[in-house]
Design a protein around this motif. Structure first.
Motif, PDB file in Angstrom:
ATOM      1  N   LEU A  90       0.877  -1.172   0.000  1.00 15.62           N
ATOM      2  CA  LEU A  90       0.000   0.000   0.000  1.00 15.62           C
ATOM      3  C   LEU A  90       0.908   1.214   0.000  1.00 15.62           C
ATOM      4  N   CYS A  91       0.333   2.395  -0.091  1.00 15.28           N
ATOM      5  CA  CYS A  91       1.159   3.601  -0.054  1.00 15.28           C
ATOM      6  C   CYS A  91       1.986   3.570   1.216  1.00 15.28           C
ATOM      7  N   GLN A  92       3.280   3.799   1.062  1.00 17.98           N
ATOM      8  CA  GLN A  92       4.190   3.691   2.202  1.00 17.98           C
ATOM      9  C   GLN A  92       4.271   4.989   2.990  1.00 17.98           C
ATOM     10  N   HIS A  93       3.529   5.989   2.557  1.00 19.84           N
ATOM     11  CA  HIS A  93       3.545   7.298   3.205  1.00 19.84           C
ATOM     12  C   HIS A  93       4.976   7.737   3.507  1.00 19.84           C
ATOM     13  N   CYS A  94       5.759   7.751   2.431  1.00 19.71           N
ATOM     14  CA  CYS A  94       7.175   8.089   2.529  1.00 19.71           C
ATOM     15  C   CYS A  94       7.345   9.508   3.060  1.00 19.71           C
ATOM     16  N   ASP A  95       8.280   9.667   3.977  1.00 17.27           N
ATOM     17  CA  ASP A  95       8.575  11.017   4.449  1.00 17.27           C
ATOM     18  C   ASP A  95       9.394  11.790   3.427  1.00 17.27           C
ATOM     19  N   ASP A 113       0.184  15.444   9.743  1.00 15.69           N
ATOM     20  CA  ASP A 113       0.148  14.162  10.438  1.00 15.69           C
ATOM     21  C   ASP A 113       1.182  13.188   9.882  1.00 15.69           C
ATOM     22  N   GLY A 114       2.024  13.680   8.996  1.00 12.87           N
ATOM     23  CA  GLY A 114       3.005  12.795   8.385  1.00 12.87           C
ATOM     24  C   GLY A 114       2.425  11.896   7.320  1.00 12.87           C
ATOM     25  N   LEU A 115       1.240  12.266   6.832  1.00 12.60           N
ATOM     26  CA  LEU A 115       0.614  11.448   5.798  1.00 12.60           C
ATOM     27  C   LEU A 115       0.953  11.989   4.422  1.00 12.60           C
ATOM     28  N   ASN A 116       1.102  11.096   3.480  1.00 12.69           N
ATOM     29  CA  ASN A 116       1.165  11.498   2.090  1.00 12.69           C
ATOM     30  C   ASN A 116      -0.286  11.579   1.622  1.00 12.69           C
ATOM     31  N   CYS A 170      -3.964   4.942  -1.274  1.00 22.30           N
ATOM     32  CA  CYS A 170      -4.242   4.779   0.151  1.00 22.30           C
ATOM     33  C   CYS A 170      -4.067   6.096   0.891  1.00 22.30           C
ATOM     34  N   THR A 171      -5.012   6.394   1.758  1.00 20.49           N
ATOM     35  CA  THR A 171      -4.946   7.633   2.538  1.00 20.49           C
ATOM     36  C   THR A 171      -4.639   7.369   4.004  1.00 20.49           C
TER      37      THR A 171
END
Ligand SMILES: Nc1nc2c(c(=O)[nH]1)N[C@H]1C(S)=C(S)[C@@H](COP(=O)(O)OP(=O)(O)OC[C@H]3O[C@@H](n4cnc5c(=O)[nH]c(N)nc54)[C@H](O)[C@@H]3O)O[C@H]1N2
Ligand SMILES: Nc1nc2c(c(=O)[nH]1)N[C@H]1C(S)=C(S)[C@@H](COP(=O)(O)OP(=O)(O)OC[C@H]3O[C@@H](n4cnc5c(=O)[nH]c(N)nc54)[C@H](O)[C@@H]3O)O[C@H]1N2
Ligand code: SF4
Ligand code: SF4
Ligand code: SF4
Ligand code: SF4
Ligand code: SF4
Lengths: 254, 766, 455
Positions: A90-95, A113-116, A170-171
């Motif tokens: 899923l989306c890895q919400h990369c920093d 929130d650190g979300l992509n 993905c959120t």
């Protein structure tokens, strides 16, 4: 405040190394590959929660399915010494998300929130973020989608239905994070409690392979889980700094 | 004021605009950009999410009986999740269970009563009113009952439990008929029979996967579809990484790697049908190595003398070293557990195989022990098993129909026209029945043969209850309640039966006006069986609290001591499996397996399930046949080549999928596709491998030996592109799925952190 | 060249070229009709269809989210390169042979850029919001993302388009004046406006030359930067086989290469169908042939470097991308490209080949087919083989895409055909500069010798 003061303040703030890591929360997920059975309950849960379209056989055959979380499979060895490894992707919400830098209109960016995050309204559909994402978790709406009535009655009112021409992914179930924050506020709490936010995939996973939480909180499940000796990140060499951490599958024989 | 020339003016304007522009840009650049972007992702203060209502009820997508919570908004069901209070699902749910919403909102639902307008086989129906439909059926029932021919009425239902099952009993008894049958393709008849033989009781025990350290599964795809997959997955996860310093290990023995095989630590392919032999080989090793010291040791030694490691290795194709290693680990890892079922039990020797598996548990003392096999108390309500029709019973029904002994067939939910092999001639037999009434919500293959269709509510619109049959170690049950008001002009199955009863004047024996009343009466008994102290002040309070919690449980433990029944040891032994078709003409054994998405085919009309990539192959929207890479190469076949899979009883056509983990002489096909009707998403998609199975049976139970058909593979020269999500499923050294060798690395860096799966069970005290 | 134009008179030049503007034969209308019709049918109609049904009308999928639209975009940007860029270089190096061809070459730049910009619109999912990629002040206070190479693109192209437009326009002013003096009616009005009151005084000529040279110097780095920046769309990604430092020079050379080939094609057409035999001569083809040869060698070298880097990297991802390019699904396209762009141009070693019109035409078209393929492969092969093998897939363009590619050539042709009726497509005054001073005739004013000069 004078323009000059604002300018110097902004300059100081944004020149500080890693300023962009100063999140209110830092949501993260760990995925225990030793627990994952490949059952795809998470895949279904995400479809149901986030109004993912049913694209139909024809579109699916063209490779236009939408799965914010999918299971990838990797076989090792040959019969009879053959193993299969499942890995939920899923989306890895990369920093350090490459998808964010490339978007010409900032339709995808990091929130507090650190979300992509993905801003459907703003997206013009260049699809460059999908090219830049090494995890290939971005899905494009090639067409407008249709729900045979009354299947549309199932659609989650907290989540928008995306139109043709926009990218989606993905959120971390942002609507659930939102809800949990509201609940915390209603209760007069400053912060969301650990475990209070359960994205749909995490919520459904029958083997409890997925753990979600705020990694800024050192006592959270996820923060502890990330310290597991089995922890690793997929494609770590690319240095995108994912917020999704995998726990290695244990290889024990005998 | 100085005179400004035109030129100067223009210059000033120019400089001014540039200045203003630059200033503006500067102002913008020093703002915090996200503040001005995207109002919803960084939602404004006053943005508030809507309020949902949750209803707890029971999943009816398979027989596991998971408790579910349905999220509704504005009177519409939005999402199904596991009920955290329910001991079976503990807040979790499988994909099929979550897709129940698409049963409710399926565009192909039957919206009201219909009656046939053409000969059987056609699909012309006309709308009728409920009164017309019900009185037509009731009149016929009355007639038969009055003439003392009530036994010519048959009620064939999908497996149901609880008070609906009791209502069926009452109703059929009043009509004077013994022909009340539940039929599920995958009902584990052999498992019940083996348990009766071994433990002396015909129940399913509780397999304590959660606390086990070593699991040997003989063909049971416990994570995919066997008995209670969600509950097993919970146990699997906990056993694997839920306990400090203990990691359960899992071994799967089956000719084709199922998803449980993939998740296991070790996958072992024994020749089809020899799983029981292997189990006895392990037992033999346990005896000879002195792991078992019971009083009946000599009897065991005598019974197992033919199952020496070498002999077993020869019969099963499993190496002797593997046999001894498995047996040693099984004995040394306490608690260990052996389970058997699924593919291993669907052979002519199925019951013997499962008895052998039970013997393994017995010999190392896994019975009645945490982490092993626990005995369940009597279920608190009706379960479907006693009325479950085996394949043999269904053949008998077909015979009766052909002989004209069945005059009315009432169908409820089950779809035997799809799940019975063509060789059984079941569909043809049905056409001999003068009146077929279907209570199905969908136009499935069997309903398409009906004369009158009185469509039921879906489970999300109706009242019911369920007492999960695998049990959880203590008595538990759950009431299912409507979560939305009915969408169409349909009625609850129970209400239909009640109305028919009223029509026929059976109100004395069947007094209820609605299923809800019937349920409440039933549950009042359960309420009253509690002692005075623990009981709530009134039944109404109890009822409401139970609806709220979605589950009821009793704090009682069953005695777990166990003594072996007489004669068990002497009768131990597993005969070689029998297959239909000669190996020369039909070189492959066909392995039809229950699909993770469609179950026995009931899920094929759900678009989410159609679009859910198959766990092992990632294929969607269709059927395929799995071949070992070497076999495929030998036949000159590649992925996508269309082949005919031909048994002595027919043939189906499907594309090849080259499957790395299947024995070379076995071919496998998923069950579920190949519907000729059943709505737009299911119709004319793929093939149904059940069609070509031979009518082989397991002799003790008469259940279908579905893994006992031999087939041949005939290339057609045609090709299709398999629709799947998987590209190249090899990681080419990219270390995507990484593996951890616990022996090679030190265990520093924090304890195991995974979440304890201990959502407390809310026991509503009675 | 001198020899061939020698028998021309100043007046002939003016007349010839003005004639090409005002006198329109039926052949022109037929050509315009066909080009416009094809553009409408093959470009705009499928595009509108796609706007209505979504990008799904194209063959795009996951992971093939970029396809021929982007390839076409790069192709047309590339084609734009040899126009203005070449013209500038030749202007600065004082190559006289440039003079007859540069106007149409610059026009090519302009129109390829326009077609390229249109492809951006065709490519994106929601072109109705394309203005969000522009940095304009708005009440939402939302700006584009200045970190995005795509935004660099927008900037670079906009600048290049502006620069080229000014360049071509400025160079045409004296010619507009010439046409103004020989036309009547609405044309006269139009050219009066366009020529900005040009009278041909020394001062005007002096300033024009100064400004023209200044712009030429400015545009060269700009053109180089444009295609470098376009290459960053790819090179700044992490995609194996795209994430390469060689990409900027690779794209620039490729651009000039395909642009030069494009000029050969256009020159052939102008010469054959606009009766410009006397202005566009074998010398032009000879020189362009030499240039093509040089460019093909550089291009081939860079290609080899690219392969070498991939091989030398010794990583699974780069190796897979490499072997997929050479032997995978699209391999036949790769070898077609090598044949057309690396092997065929070697024919230009022969002087006879360079001065044979039809073979040069065929070569130039082959090179551009090869270069189109190159752009397609950059997008297609790389996206097919990324990091996660289980997500690999193949993209095949749809009929709609094919049609739009075809239609884009018609669109270009249409624009060009309109251009030749507005602009003098051969520079009148610069051609004259290469000719002998005319003898004074009765209808021309005698040129007074400057004061104080020796009589
Ligand atoms: N999409 C959409 N747009 C709509 C409508 C819709 O239904 N949908 N409805 C339309 C209608 S009917 C209306 S009336 C308008 C309303 O449009 P607005 O007038 O913009 O409405 P609000 O956002 O309710 O209030 C404006 C601001 O007033 C502030 N405020 C609250 N109390 C006070 C106070 O005492 N003093 C001061 N100074 N500020 C205060 C609030 O915090 C808020 O920032 O929106 C119109 N626009
Ligand atoms: N919590 C909260 N409450 C508020 C406000 C607020 O800001 N917050 N704002 C207040 C204000 S300022 C206003 S004006 C009111 C608005 O309150 P309402 O008038 O109730 O406004 P809506 O819900 O926007 O619209 C009412 C209905 O009209 C329907 N409708 C839309 N178009 C048509 C049409 O052409 N014909 C007919 N017959 N129906 C149509 C819509 O589907 C909807 O069901 O709300 C007030 N109440
Ligand atoms: S995984 Fe892909 S989409 Fe998600 S943040 Fe990283 S680069 Fe972006
Ligand atoms: S597709 Fe949308 S989100 Fe992705 S880069 Fe383009 S505009 Fe941004
Ligand atoms: S976190 Fe939410 S959006 Fe992301 S994959 Fe899981 S369910 Fe889908
Ligand atoms: S639900 Fe859990 S176990 Fe199942 S595939 Fe997803 S992560 Fe794996
Ligand atoms: S296992 Fe799945 S389908 Fe069966 S009852 Fe549980 S949730 Fe429903």
């Amino acid at each position: 405040m004078s323009i000059f003061e604002r300018f110097t303040e902004g300059w100081k703030k944004y020149r500080k190394p890693g300023y962009y890591r100063e999140f209110d929360y830092h949501w993260a997920m760990t995925i225990d590959l030793d627990k994952c059975t490949g059952c795809e309950a998470c895949v279904t849960a995400c479809k149901a929660e986030n109004n993912l379209p049913i694209v139909g056989e024809e579109e699916f055959a063209k490779g236009r399915e939408v799965q914010w979380i999918r299971i990838e499979r990797y076989w090792e060895g040959e019969y009879p010494n053959v193993k299969l490894g499942f890995i939920p992707m899923l989306c890895q919400h990369c920093d350090a998300a490459p998808c964010e830098t490339v978007c010409p209109v900032s339709a995808t960016y990091h929130n507090q929130d650190g979300l992509n995050t993905q801003i459907y309204n703003r997206c013009i559909g260049t699809r460059s973020c999908a090219v830049y994402c090494p995890f290939e978790v971005r899905y494009f709406n090639f067409n407008d989608h249709h729900w045979d009535s009354p299947l549309d009655q199932q659609l989650n009112p907290d989540v928008t239905v995306r139109e043709k021409g926009v990218m989606e992914k993905c959120t971390f179930c942002i609507q659930r994070i939102r809800q949990a924050k509201d609940d915390a506020k209603d209760d007069g709490r400053r912060r969301v409690r650990d475990g209070e936010v359960q994205p749909a995939c995490v919520q459904s996973c029958p083997s409890n392979a997925l753990v979600f939480g705020d990694r800024k909180d050192p006592d959270s499940q996820v923060a502890k889980s990330m310290k597991d000796p089995r922890a690793y990140r997929v494609l770590e060499e690319l240095n995108t700094d994912p917020s999704v951490v995998y726990l290695k599958k244990v290889d024990a024989k005998g | 004021m100085p005179k400004i020339e035109r030129r100067e003016f223009l210059k000033l304007v120019g400089a001014g605009s540039v200045g203003v522009g630059a200033g503006f840009m500067l102002r913008e650049t020093i703002k915090h950009p996200p503040e001005y972007l995207i109002p919803h992702v960084v939602a404004p203060e006053d943005f508030s999410t809507g309020i949902a209502t949750w209803y707890n009820t029971v999943c009816s997508m398979c027989s596991a009986g998971c408790g579910i919570s349905v999220r509704t908004r504005e009177g519409r069901a939005k999402k199904i999740e596991g009920n955290p209070n329910h001991p079976v699902s503990q807040g979790k749910l499988c994909g099929l269970g979550q897709s129940g919403l698409q049963v409710l909102y399926n565009p192909d639902r039957l919206t009201g009563p219909l009656q046939r307008m053409s000969a059987r086989g056609g699909e012309t129906f006309e709308q009728i009113t409920w009164n017309e439909g019900l009185s037509r059926v009731a009149d016929r029932l009355d007639l038969l009952r009055a003439a003392g021919r009530g036994n010519r009425i048959c009620l064939l239902s999908q497996g149901v439990g609880g008070h609906l099952a009791q209502l069926f009993e009452l109703f059929m008894a009043e009509l004077g008929s013994e022909r009340l049958l539940h039929y599920d393709y995958d009902h584990p008849h052999t498992l019940y029979a083996a348990n009766r033989q071994f433990f002396g009781e015909e129940h399913l025990p509780y397999y304590d996967l959660k606390n086990t350290r070593y699991l040997l599964s003989f063909g049971a795809d416990y994570l995919g579809n066997w008995i209670s997959p969600v509950h097993h997955s919970l146990g699997f996860g906990h056993s694997r990484q839920g306990r400090p310093d203990i990691r359960g290990r899992f071994v799967q023995i089956e000719p084709r790697m199922s998803m449980s095989g993939a998740a296991a630590d070790e996958w072992i392919a024994a020749k089809p049908g020899t799983e029981g032999v292997l189990a006895l080989g392990l037992a033999h090793h346990l005896i000879t190595q002195g792991y078992y010291q019971g009083a009946d040791l000599d009897a065991w030694r005598q019974a197992l003398r033919d199952y020496t490691t070498t002999q077993v290795a020869e019969q099963t194709g499993v190496a002797t070293t593997t046999i001894t290693r498995l047996a040693n680990t099984f004995a040394r890892s306490q608690s260990s557990l052996a389970i058997g079922g699924g593919i291993a039990a669907n052979h002519s020797n199925g019951v013997d195989t499962l008895v052998a598996v039970n013997a393994l548990n017995y010999l190392v003392g896994n019975l009645g022990k945490e982490g092993g096999l626990l005995f369940n108390p009597e279920p608190a309500g009706s379960v479907s098993h006693p009325r479950q029709a085996s394949f043999r019973t269904m053949l008998k029904l077909a015979k009766d129909a052909r002989e004209g002994n069945i005059e009315v067939l009432i169908l409820n939910g089950t779809n035997p026209a799809f799940t019975m092999p063509a060789a059984a001639g079941f569909t043809e037999a049905l056409s001999e029945i003068p009146l077929i009434v279907s209570l199905s919500s969908f136009m499935d293959e069997t309903t398409a043969l009906a004369d009158i269709i009185l469509p039921s509510h879906t489970y999300l619109e109706s009242w019911g209850d369920d007492f999960p049959e695998p049990g959880v170690g203590f008595p538990t049950g759950a009431v299912s309640q409507p979560v939305v008001s009915p969408l169409y002009n349909t009625r609850a199955t129970g209400d239909i039966i009640l109305t028919l009863a009223q029509h026929s004047g059976l109100s004395d024996a069947i007094p209820w006006n609605s299923m809800e009343d019937c349920l409440k009466d039933g549950w009042r008994e359960i309420y009253e069986r509690a002692d005075e102290e623990t009981r709530t002040e009134s039944f109404e309070v109890f009822w409401r609290s139970m609806l709220k919690a979605g589950v009821w449980g009793e704090k009682s433990q069953r005695d777990q001591t166990f003594t072996l029944a007489e004669g068990v040891i002497d009768n131990i032994g597993v005969a070689p499996p029998e297959f239909s078709g000669s190996p020369d003409d039909y070189p492959f054994v066909l392995h039809p397996y229950i699909s993770n998405s469609f179950h026995d085919g009931r899920g094929a009309n759900l678009p989410w399930m159609q679009e859910l990539p198959d766990t092992m192959t990632s294929v969607v929207y269709g059927s395929w046949v799995e071949l070992n890479p070497v076999t495929a190469e030998g036949l000159g076949l590649k992925e996508g080549d269309l082949v005919d899979i031909e048994s002595p009883h027919g043939r189906v056509r499907a594309p090849v999928y080259v499957y790395p983990a299947i024995m070379p002489d076995v071919v496998a096909m998923p069950i579920g596709q190949g519907h000729s009707t059943y709505g737009r998403y299911a119709k004319d998609r793929g093939v149904n491998p059940i069609e070509i199975l031979s009518a082989q049976m397991e002799p003790h139970t008469g259940s279908l030996a579905s893994s006992a058909t031999r087939v041949k593979i005939v290339a057609t020269g045609k090709r299709v592109e398999l629709i799947k999500t998987g590209g190249t499923s090899r990681d080419l050294g990219r270390e995507i799925v990484q593996r951890f060798d616990p022996t090679a690395q030190s265990k520093t860096g924090g304890a195991h952190s995974t979440q304890l799966n201990s959502i407390p069970i809310t026991t509503v005290t009675t | 060249m001198q020899a061939e134009t020698n028998d021309l008179q100043y007046a002939d030049v003016n007349n010839d070229i003005v004639r090409s503007i005002v006198e329109t034969g039926p052949r022109y209308y037929v050509a315009l009709g066909i080009a416009g019709g094809v553009a409408l049918l093959c470009f705009f109609f499928p595009w509108f269809y796609q706007l209505y049904f979504g990008i799904g009308a194209a063959g795009l999928n996951h992971p093939g989210v970029w396809g021929t639209y982007l390839a076409s975009f790069i192709f047309w940007i590339g084609l734009s390169h040899s126009g203005t860029l070449l013209s500038c270089v030749l202007h600065l190096t004082n190559s006289s042979w440039r003079k007859a061809m540069y106007r149409s070459a610059e026009a090519m730049t302009l129109f390829s850029l326009m077609v390229a910009a249109t492809f951006v619109m065709v490519h994106v999912g929601r072109p109705w919001f394309i203005h969000w990629a522009l940095p304009y002040a708005n009440q939402m206070e939302m700006w584009p993302n200045f970190r995005s190479p795509l935004l660099f693109d927008v900037m670079a192209i906009a600048t290049y388009l502006t620069g080229s437009s000014i360049f071509i326009y400025m160079g045409s002013i004296p010619d507009f004046a010439a046409v103004r003096d020989r036309t009547t009616g609405w044309r006269n009005t139009m050219y009066t406006l366009l020529s900005l009151g040009w009278r041909g005084t020394d001062r005007e000529w002096h300033r024009l030359h100064w400004a023209y040279t200044f712009l030429a110097v400015l545009i060269i780095p700009l053109a180089v930067s444009v295609h470098s920046i376009v290459s960053w769309d790819f090179a700044m990604s992490l995609v194996p086989a795209l994430h390469q430092t060689i990409f900027a020079p690779y794209f620039v050379v490729g651009a000039i290469y395909s642009g030069t080939a494009g000029i050969v094609t256009v020159m052939f057409v102008l010469r054959r169908y606009m009766n410009f035999e006397q202005y566009i001569t074998k010398v032009h083809f000879d020189n362009l042939g030499k240039l093509l040869l040089l460019l093909s060698l550089i291009w081939t070298y860079i290609n080899m470097v690219e392969l070498f880097t991939a091989w030398y990297s010794d990583t699974s991802t780069e190796h897979e991308a490499l072997s997929y390019k050479l032997f995978g699904y699209y391999a036949w396209l790769y070898w077609e490209m090598i044949a057309f762009c690396a092997v065929a141009p070697l024919l230009c070693i022969s002087g006879r080949f360079r001065t044979s019109m039809v073979p040069m035409l065929i070569l130039s078209i082959a090179i551009n087919i090869g270069m189109y393929t190159e752009r397609f492969l950059i997008v297609g092969t790389s996206l097919s083989r990324q990091y996660l093998p289980d997500s690999w897939g193949v993209y095949v363009p749809s009929l709609v895409e094919m049609s739009i590619i075809l239609g884009s050539f018609a669109l270009f042709t249409t624009l060009f055909l309109i251009f030749v009726k507005i602009f003098p497509s051969v520079s009148i005054y610069e051609v004259k500069e290469t000719m002998d001073t005319p003898t004074v005739t009765s209808n021309a004013e005698p040129i007074a010798p400057p004061e104080g000069s020796p009589a």
